[in-house]
Write an enzyme that holds these catalytic residues in place. Structure first.
Site, PDB file in Angstrom:
ATOM      1  N   HIS A  34       0.795  -1.234   0.000  1.00 19.66           N
ATOM      2  CA  HIS A  34       0.000   0.000   0.000  1.00 19.66           C
ATOM      3  C   HIS A  34       0.817   1.268   0.000  1.00 19.66           C
ATOM      4  O   HIS A  34       0.247   2.354   0.088  1.00 19.66           O
ATOM      5  CB  HIS A  34      -0.933   0.040   1.216  1.00 19.66           C
ATOM      6  CG  HIS A  34      -2.178  -0.760   1.040  1.00 19.66           C
ATOM      7  ND1 HIS A  34      -3.309  -0.247   0.455  1.00 19.66           N
ATOM      8  CD2 HIS A  34      -2.460  -2.044   1.340  1.00 19.66           C
ATOM      9  CE1 HIS A  34      -4.236  -1.186   0.418  1.00 19.66           C
ATOM     10  NE2 HIS A  34      -3.745  -2.273   0.949  1.00 19.66           N
ATOM     11  N   ARG A  41      -6.471  12.143   5.129  1.00 16.58           N
ATOM     12  CA  ARG A  41      -5.565  12.297   6.249  1.00 16.58           C
ATOM     13  C   ARG A  41      -4.579  13.441   5.973  1.00 16.58           C
ATOM     14  O   ARG A  41      -4.180  13.662   4.824  1.00 16.58           O
ATOM     15  CB  ARG A  41      -4.792  10.996   6.489  1.00 16.58           C
ATOM     16  CG  ARG A  41      -5.631   9.913   7.128  1.00 16.58           C
ATOM     17  CD  ARG A  41      -6.152  10.322   8.483  1.00 16.58           C
ATOM     18  NE  ARG A  41      -5.078  10.352   9.461  1.00 16.58           N
ATOM     19  CZ  ARG A  41      -4.953   9.481  10.474  1.00 16.58           C
ATOM     20  NH1 ARG A  41      -5.848   8.529  10.644  1.00 16.58           N
ATOM     21  NH2 ARG A  41      -3.947   9.590  11.311  1.00 16.58           N
ATOM     22  N   LYS A  57       0.777  14.506   1.102  1.00 16.42           N
ATOM     23  CA  LYS A  57      -0.501  14.835   0.463  1.00 16.42           C
ATOM     24  C   LYS A  57      -0.617  16.337   0.186  1.00 16.42           C
ATOM     25  O   LYS A  57      -1.503  16.774  -0.538  1.00 16.42           O
ATOM     26  CB  LYS A  57      -1.666  14.349   1.327  1.00 16.42           C
ATOM     27  CG  LYS A  57      -1.773  12.825   1.396  1.00 16.42           C
ATOM     28  CD  LYS A  57      -2.919  12.405   2.311  1.00 16.42           C
ATOM     29  CE  LYS A  57      -3.051  10.896   2.486  1.00 16.42           C
ATOM     30  NZ  LYS A  57      -3.850  10.248   1.427  1.00 16.42           N
ATOM     31  N   THR A  78      -8.307   6.791  -3.029  1.00 20.18           N
ATOM     32  CA  THR A  78      -9.659   6.351  -3.379  1.00 20.18           C
ATOM     33  C   THR A  78     -10.624   7.527  -3.231  1.00 20.18           C
ATOM     34  O   THR A  78     -11.690   7.528  -3.859  1.00 20.18           O
ATOM     35  CB  THR A  78     -10.131   5.195  -2.468  1.00 20.18           C
ATOM     36  OG1 THR A  78      -9.879   5.561  -1.105  1.00 20.18           O
ATOM     37  CG2 THR A  78      -9.419   3.902  -2.803  1.00 20.18           C
ATOM     38  N   LYS A 132     -14.098   8.769  -5.444  1.00 22.01           N
ATOM     39  CA  LYS A 132     -15.416   9.144  -4.902  1.00 22.01           C
ATOM     40  C   LYS A 132     -15.821  10.529  -5.396  1.00 22.01           C
ATOM     41  O   LYS A 132     -16.980  10.752  -5.767  1.00 22.01           O
ATOM     42  CB  LYS A 132     -15.391   9.124  -3.375  1.00 22.01           C
ATOM     43  CG  LYS A 132     -15.043   7.777  -2.763  1.00 22.01           C
ATOM     44  CD  LYS A 132     -14.854   7.919  -1.245  1.00 22.01           C
ATOM     45  CE  LYS A 132     -13.846   6.945  -0.711  1.00 22.01           C
ATOM     46  NZ  LYS A 132     -13.416   7.287   0.671  1.00 22.01           N
TER      47      LYS A 132
HETATM   48  C1  LIG Z   1     -12.039   7.524   0.993  1.00 20.99           C
HETATM   49  C2  LIG Z   1     -11.611   7.894   2.339  1.00 20.99           C
HETATM   50  C3  LIG Z   1     -10.262   8.125   2.618  1.00 20.99           C
HETATM   51  C4  LIG Z   1      -9.188   8.032   1.562  1.00 20.99           C
HETATM   52  O1  LIG Z   1      -9.015   9.299   0.989  1.00 20.99           O
HETATM   53  P1  LIG Z   1      -7.738   9.630   0.067  1.00 20.99           P
HETATM   54  O2  LIG Z   1      -8.110  10.969  -0.499  1.00 20.99           O
HETATM   55  O3  LIG Z   1      -7.689   8.576  -0.989  1.00 20.99           O
HETATM   56  O4  LIG Z   1      -6.556   9.665   0.934  1.00 20.99           O
HETATM   57  C5  LIG Z   1      -9.901   8.475   3.895  1.00 20.99           C
HETATM   58  N1  LIG Z   1     -10.825   8.597   4.874  1.00 20.99           N
HETATM   59  C6  LIG Z   1     -12.133   8.400   4.635  1.00 20.99           C
HETATM   60  C7  LIG Z   1     -13.105   8.571   5.756  1.00 20.99           C
HETATM   61  C8  LIG Z   1     -12.573   8.039   3.379  1.00 20.99           C
HETATM   62  O5  LIG Z   1     -13.882   7.825   3.178  1.00 20.99           O
END
Ligand SMILES: *Cc1c(COP(=O)(O)O)cnc(C)c1O
Length: 849
Positions: free
Chosen positions: A374, A566, A571, A673, A677
């Site tokens: 990961h 996070r 990031k 991810t 979304k």
């Molecule tokens: C999808 C999700 C993440 C992952 O977000 P990234 O932008 O890919 O780091 C982290 N926390 C929650 C609550 C999520 O739903």
């Protein structure tokens, strides 16, 4: 009426008498019964929490016949099962999702409304089960949803943390942490199975003995034993009868308490051992992408791994005399290295406890396990000090040494001249304190190794795991991550889903590629207007949320520019802040600057011990304080930090975004991810060529994506040639002005020290190369501004982004794992006619006689 007395083929009127019927009337009665009999409340005295609990039990009861039938089907057919081992499952709330997956949303809404209550308000009273940190834990949850939806026999195994990820509050702009007491009300979704408890050993030493055939063998004499109690939560598929278990282990002491101590009058000493045992499943470590080498963490990992493997072996031996054929009934997936000690534990079970010859045991192990990497961050690779490992798992350390010895002999044979290769591949890191390299253990013990996005897998092959790739290129796979469209579109964005379903029927929910059939609507002004109305509705809901939670008024027609994830330096939330300050500086120089009004929204937790991440949160809030009240800004830009970003808040946020910030340093974000979304819900992305951004851009079309920044190769090359961030500062007037504003104390009431660590890190080190990407990012944001001014063209891009995201359904990801790595097939769960009627599958209207 006593249910068991109803003959199963009797007329439907009795079916409606059953307590798990699906008609609105029966649902209402069940809800009222649960309030009275389970919560022990009259309706007049019940709280919203009571209503939530009563409704949750109403749904769980309706999952049970499917759940039990699923387990029965698996057992009777001796099917190959996926066992997904993960230290984290960030499930999000269950109730809304169960309503969706059981197709009960509308009927429950009616039942609740006829009881004089509000469904949305009740749903808000479910505590968010936050047994994960971020992307990795949420991925595990999306995978469970897809596994059940695709009717794949699967079990999720993890830890039942008593305290999940902390609750974040913001005090004076700083993050503060509050314990997450998610079990306070009780957990209506889980069923404890104390009859299936298992024992886990820790510590002690090993000794040699001779078995009955006179062969020398090893045995482990532990000094501590802990019980693992399984708690099962049903995971229903969408529109299927499959309900798979999520089995989480709780640690308890093996003896209630020490009677010797108790009788000697040492009352608290009598329970101290019990308390230490129970500490193991007490709390989730709140670190994302940065392991903490704490003893308790290793104990947690081994605890849930040992419980789970014993459980897998037990189930296998119910149907088979031997473990020889374990790879035919079990595919065990390691979600990162957190469960990688499973390789050694499986060897111990096979060799020490089941008498297998080493070589046969090793073949079984390798064929059974697969490993998902990961991260590309070198500091995130787990390495346990040999001393600590030996103290907790003395037998496992011996086994790891033996695996390593045999493995390195092979390598020497294959590559006789390469001693560098040997030391890089070794499971043990030498030089300084000796360490066990968990990623190496996972690679050697698995038949498949995968990255989570195309670029990530390529970088694993070329860099992080290149030596393993050289040995075994055929073991490497890419499995680009995905997210479930049921939670992240249907549940989160009901208005958009209604539009999709009106145009296409419900097929898109199991085959998101079908949304591409909507391409021609891009040219339809009416469709575009409806699209904008939906986005506007979602933005208004968020504006209301911000007003209620932050006491801040934002313009719901402004561009919603959002970064939620996070907080981590890689990031680069602080790059986003540099853009905001640059924009602010421009407004101060020219108060009549013509820009599209924007609302910058941030959310995300920082690990409590991660100083720089916490300082970034403070910076966002400090900039917000200045910008939001400056009269020169005239409300054109607003900055908001939303406290306590979690799955539930995500369900509100992703659908309301116009712009998704995916700005990590190229080569650092394995996949992401959140990016998926956002896109599915119609946000455009401003992003680097990192992780799955690359594939999102490929699918959406480069013309519908705001790309900026260095590539991963350019980042590496610039590092190589000697990166000097201060030169960018000196040569770029706007960057200099922006950094100077922070350093001057302008955002910190004159305090020049507050942000000094952040400024110094950027000026003299800048490991994530914000300065190198700064100008390109600012220019790209200018492009975003101009693009948003043309609402018709923006809407077209938004539509195309959303409907071209089929690839990022976790159903696609899981199908690939099933076919290429696990070798598992769907198994249909048939409900008996009687139960089918109960489940409402052929009872669309309430049955009337
Ligand atoms: C999808 C999700 C993440 C992952 O977000 P990234 O932008 O890919 O780091 C982290 N926390 C929650 C609550 C999520 O739903």
């Amino acid at each position: 009426m006593n249910q068991s007395m109803i003959p199963q083929d009797q007329c439907p009127i009795q079916i409606e008498d059953d307590r798990t019927g699906m008609s609105v009337e029966t649902l209402k009665r069940a809800f009222a019964d649960n309030l009275f009999y389970l919560q022990g409340k009259y309706e007049s005295l019940a709280t919203q929490d009571d209503f939530y609990m009563a409704l949750a039990y109403t749904l769980r009861d309706r999952l049970l016949s499917r759940w039990l039938k699923t387990l029965k089907t698996y057992l009777e057919n001796d099917v190959k099962t996926v066992y997904y081992l993960s230290a984290e499952f960030l499930m999000g709330r269950h109730l809304g999702n169960s309503l969706i997956n059981l197709h009960l949303y509308d009927r429950i809404r009616q039942a609740v409304e006829e009881s004089g209550l509000d469904l949305e308000e009740i749903l808000e009273h479910e505590p968010d089960p936050g047994l994960g940190n971020g992307g990795l834990g949420r991925l595990a949850a999306c995978f469970l949803d897809s596994l059940a939806t695709l009717e794949i026999p699967a079990v999720g195994y993890g830890i039942r943390y008593e305290f999940g990820i902390f609750h974040q509050i913001i005090q004076d702009g700083w993050q503060a942490e509050i314990p997450d007491k998610w079990l306070r009300l009780g957990n209506p979704w889980e069923i404890a199975r104390p009859d299936q408890a298992v024992e886990v050993k820790f510590g002690g030493h090993t000794e040699i003995y001779s078995d009955e055939k006179g062969r020398p063998r090893k045995r482990w004499i532990p000094d501590t034993r802990v019980m693992g109690i399984p708690y099962d939560t049903p995971v229903p598929g969408y529109d299927t009868n499959t309900v798979n278990p999520l089995r989480l282990w709780k640690a308890e002491s093996s003896d209630d308490f020490d009677f010797g101590e108790f009788n000697a009058g040492n009352y608290d000493g009598a329970v101290s051992e019990k308390m230490r045992s129970e500490t193991i499943s007490k709390v989730l470590y709140p670190n994302d992408n940065t392991p903490q080498g704490k003893q308790l963490r290793l104990e947690q990992q081994f605890f849930f791994v040992s419980c789970s493997l014993q459980d897998i072996v037990r189930v296998h031996l119910m149907r088979h005399k031997t473990l020889d054929n374990l790879p035919e009934t079990a595919a065990i997936q390691l979600n990162d290295t957190h469960p990688a000690v499973a390789i050694a534990e499986m060897m111990r079970l096979l060799v020490d406890e089941h008498g297998f010859d080493w070589n046969i045991a090793w073949r079984i192990t390798q064929k059974t396990f697969a490993y998902t990497n990961h991260t590309l961050l070198p500091e995130a690779l787990e390495r346990w000090s040999v001393g600590l490992f030996e103290a907790i798992l003395p037998r496992h350390l011996e086994i790891i040494y033996e695996i390593n010895h045999r493995f390195l002999e092979d390598v020497k044979h294959w590559y006789p001249e390469d001693s560098g290769l040997l030391s890089r591949l070794s499971l043990i890191e030498e030089g300084g304190e000796k360490k066990v390299r968990m990623a190496n253990l996972a690679c050697v013990g698995s038949h498949a190794i995968n990255g989570v996005a195309a670029l990530h897998t390529e970088l694993l092959k070329q860099d992080t795991l290149k030596d393993f790739y050289k040995l075994w290129p055929e073991k490497f796979y890419n499995k680009t991550n995905g997210v479930t469209p049921r939670r992240w579109v249907l549940l989160s964005n009901p208005k958009l889903s209604e539009l999709f379903t009106r145009k296409l029927g419900e097929g898109w929910l199991k085959d998101v590629d079908q949304l591409r059939k909507l391409e021609s609507y891009v040219e339809d002004p009416e469709f575009r207007a409806e699209w904008r109305t939906i986005k506007q509705h979602n933005k208004q809901l968020m504006a209301d949320y911000i007003a209620a939670h932050n006491g801040l008024e934002v313009d719901p027609h402004s561009l919603f520019d959002i970064q939620v994830k996070r907080i981590h330096e890689y990031k680069r939330q602080h790059l986003n802040v540099l853009n905001i300050i640059t924009l602010y500086n421009r407004i101060k120089q020219n108060p009549d600057l013509n820009i599209q009004p924007r609302t910058f929204i941030f959310g995300g937790k920082a690990a409590p011990g991660y100083f720089m991440a916490k300082l970034i949160i403070k910076l966002v809030n400090s900039v917000a304080e200045v910008v939001n009240k400056d009269p020169d800004v005239r409300g054109r830009i607003k900055v908001v930090f939303l406290a306590n970003f979690n799955a539930s808040l995500g369900q509100r946020i992703y659908p309301c975004a116009d712009l998704s910030e995916q700005v990590s340093t190229a080569g650092k974000e394995a996949s992401g991810t959140g990016n998926m979304k956002f896109s599915m819900n119609g946000a455009l992305t401003i992003g680097t060529l990192d992780g799955a951004n690359i594939e999102i851009r490929e699918e959406a079309g480069a013309e519908n994506f705001f790309l900026f920044g260095l590539t991963a190769h350019e980042v590496a090359a610039l590092k190589q040639q000697g990166y000097k961030p201060w030169e960018y500062y000196e040569q770029n007037a706007e960057l200099k002005q922006t950094i100077d504003r922070i350093a001057s104390g302008f955002f910190s009431h004159g305090d020049r020290n507050m942000f000094k660590p952040l400024v110094d890190s950027l000026m003299y080190n800048d490991p994530y190369m914000l300065f190198a990407d700064y100008q390109d990012y600012i220019d790209c944001q200018d492009k975003v501004d101009r693009a948003y001014a043309d609402q018709e063209s923006w809407t077209k891009m938004s539509i195309l982004n959303s409907i071209r995201m089929g690839k990022f359904s976790s159903d696609r990801t899981i199908s690939e794992y099933c076919q290429q790595i696990w070798g598992v097939k769907p198994v249909k769960v048939e409900l008996e006619e009687y139960n089918q009627a109960l489940a409402g599958l052929n009872v669309t209207q309430p049955v009337s006689s």
